[in-house]
Write a protein that holds these residues in place. Structure first.
Motif, PDB file in Angstrom:
ATOM      1  N   GLY A  22       0.745  -1.121  -0.001  1.00 31.00           N
ATOM      2  CA  GLY A  22       0.039   0.109  -0.063  1.00 31.00           C
ATOM      3  C   GLY A  22       0.726   1.051  -0.015  1.00 31.00           C
ATOM      4  N   ASP A  23      -0.051   2.402  -0.198  1.00 29.39           N
ATOM      5  CA  ASP A  23       0.887   3.793   0.003  1.00 29.39           C
ATOM      6  C   ASP A  23       1.343   3.951   1.380  1.00 29.39           C
ATOM      7  OD1 ASP A  23       0.270   4.131  -2.717  1.00 29.39           O
ATOM      8  OD2 ASP A  23      -1.550   5.184  -2.681  1.00 29.39           O
ATOM      9  N   LYS A  24       2.366   4.696   1.350  1.00 24.14           N
ATOM     10  CA  LYS A  24       2.878   4.950   2.720  1.00 24.14           C
ATOM     11  C   LYS A  24       3.801   6.103   2.641  1.00 24.14           C
ATOM     12  CE  LYS A  24       3.417   0.568   4.459  1.00 24.14           C
ATOM     13  NZ  LYS A  24       4.314  -0.792   5.269  1.00 24.14           N
ATOM     14  N   THR A  25       4.093   6.863   3.803  1.00 25.33           N
ATOM     15  CA  THR A  25       4.709   8.043   3.843  1.00 25.33           C
ATOM     16  C   THR A  25       6.194   7.682   3.446  1.00 25.33           C
ATOM     17  OG1 THR A  25       5.303   8.189   6.074  1.00 25.33           O
ATOM     18  CG2 THR A  25       3.339   9.143   5.506  1.00 25.33           C
ATOM     19  N   ALA A  26       7.167   8.772   3.263  1.00 28.74           N
ATOM     20  CA  ALA A  26       8.554   8.519   2.919  1.00 28.74           C
ATOM     21  C   ALA A  26       9.091   7.741   4.045  1.00 28.74           C
ATOM     22  CB  ALA A  26       9.314   9.786   2.519  1.00 28.74           C
ATOM     23  N   GLU A  27       8.979   8.093   5.245  1.00 25.78           N
ATOM     24  CA  GLU A  27       9.336   7.585   6.545  1.00 25.78           C
ATOM     25  C   GLU A  27       9.218   6.331   6.573  1.00 25.78           C
ATOM     26  OE1 GLU A  27       7.955  10.596   6.394  1.00 25.78           O
ATOM     27  OE2 GLU A  27       9.218  12.139   6.956  1.00 25.78           O
TER      28      GLU A  27
END
Length: 236
Positions: A22-27
């Motif tokens: 799934g989509d995630k933040t860069a961190e």
């Protein structure tokens, strides 16, 4: 003791990770990548637990910095400044996070900015040729930016050869699905390296399976560790 180097084809990993996790933040994506790589060090042990886990030599991550130029969009009829897009900031943050992680070494190529431009997607071209779509019915989503990476594959091949010839490791784990690395894999095996491929459950070509010592994926491990719904942050 097994000494292991893990090589990550960054473009491949990001694409597969988005599909699988799934989509995630860069961190979050950077932390996920670290967990994914370290999961490869967990060996199956016998009942007496006498087997020691492999020693990590280094994690090599191969990618390119984000596009920072302007490109003309033929549908929108305007210049798109990629240095102001969410994707640009996501990628810079992601690379910055990886640089701070222990045992990570970034091998960055470059994008061929002088050759980049918007093209119709292959699916759109097929529909146009079949008469299922007309030029008047095209939308913004029928176009994609075409960018060529420079130097990434070469850096992976050179590092595999260097690790093998210098006897710095006795095992290499490559996270990729690209058969372009067959010559490098064959070289490493001739030098006595245990060469493992992780295609992240992607169907790979037969010529790649013939020249490796095994296939191992840690997708199920990450899925088992993942909690809650996927973040809606932008990810490449």
């Amino acid at each position: 003791m097994t000494k292991t180097a893990i090589l990550v084809d960054g473009g491949f990993y990001k694409t597969r990770a988005k599909t699988l996790f799934g989509d995630k933040t860069a961190e979050e994506r950077a932390n996920e990548l670290e967990r994914y790589c370290l999961a490869h060090l967990f060996q199956r042990t016998n009942r007496s637990n006498k087997h020691e886990p492999p020693e990590l030599y280094r994690i090599f991550y191969y990618d390119c910095p984000p596009l920072a130029k302007k490109a003309y969009h033929p549908y929108l009829k305007t210049q798109i400044d990629f240095s102001r897009t969410p994707l640009y900031f996501w990628m810079n943050t992601f690379l910055s996070e990886l640089k701070q992680k222990r045992k990570f070494a970034l091998r960055l190529g470059r994008l061929s900015e002088e050759q980049c431009g918007y093209l119709l997607t292959p699916e759109t071209v097929k529909k146009l040729c079949n008469g299922k779509l007309t030029f008047d019915s095209l939308t913004e989503n029928d176009f994609k930016i075409d960018i060529v990476q420079k130097g990434v594959d070469m850096k992976i091949g050179i590092d595999i050869a260097s690790l093998a010839y210098k006897k710095q490791v006795n095992q290499i784990i490559l996270i990729s699905g690209d058969s372009d690395f067959v010559p490098a894999a064959k070289l490493a095996r001739r030098e006595g390296i245990d060469f493992i491929l992780d295609p992240m459950q992607f169907n790979i070509k037969q010529d790649l399976t013939e020249h490796i010592d095994g296939i191992r994926s840690k997708v199920d491990y990450i899925l088992s560790q993942q909690k809650g719904p996927a973040n809606s942050a932008l990810v490449p």
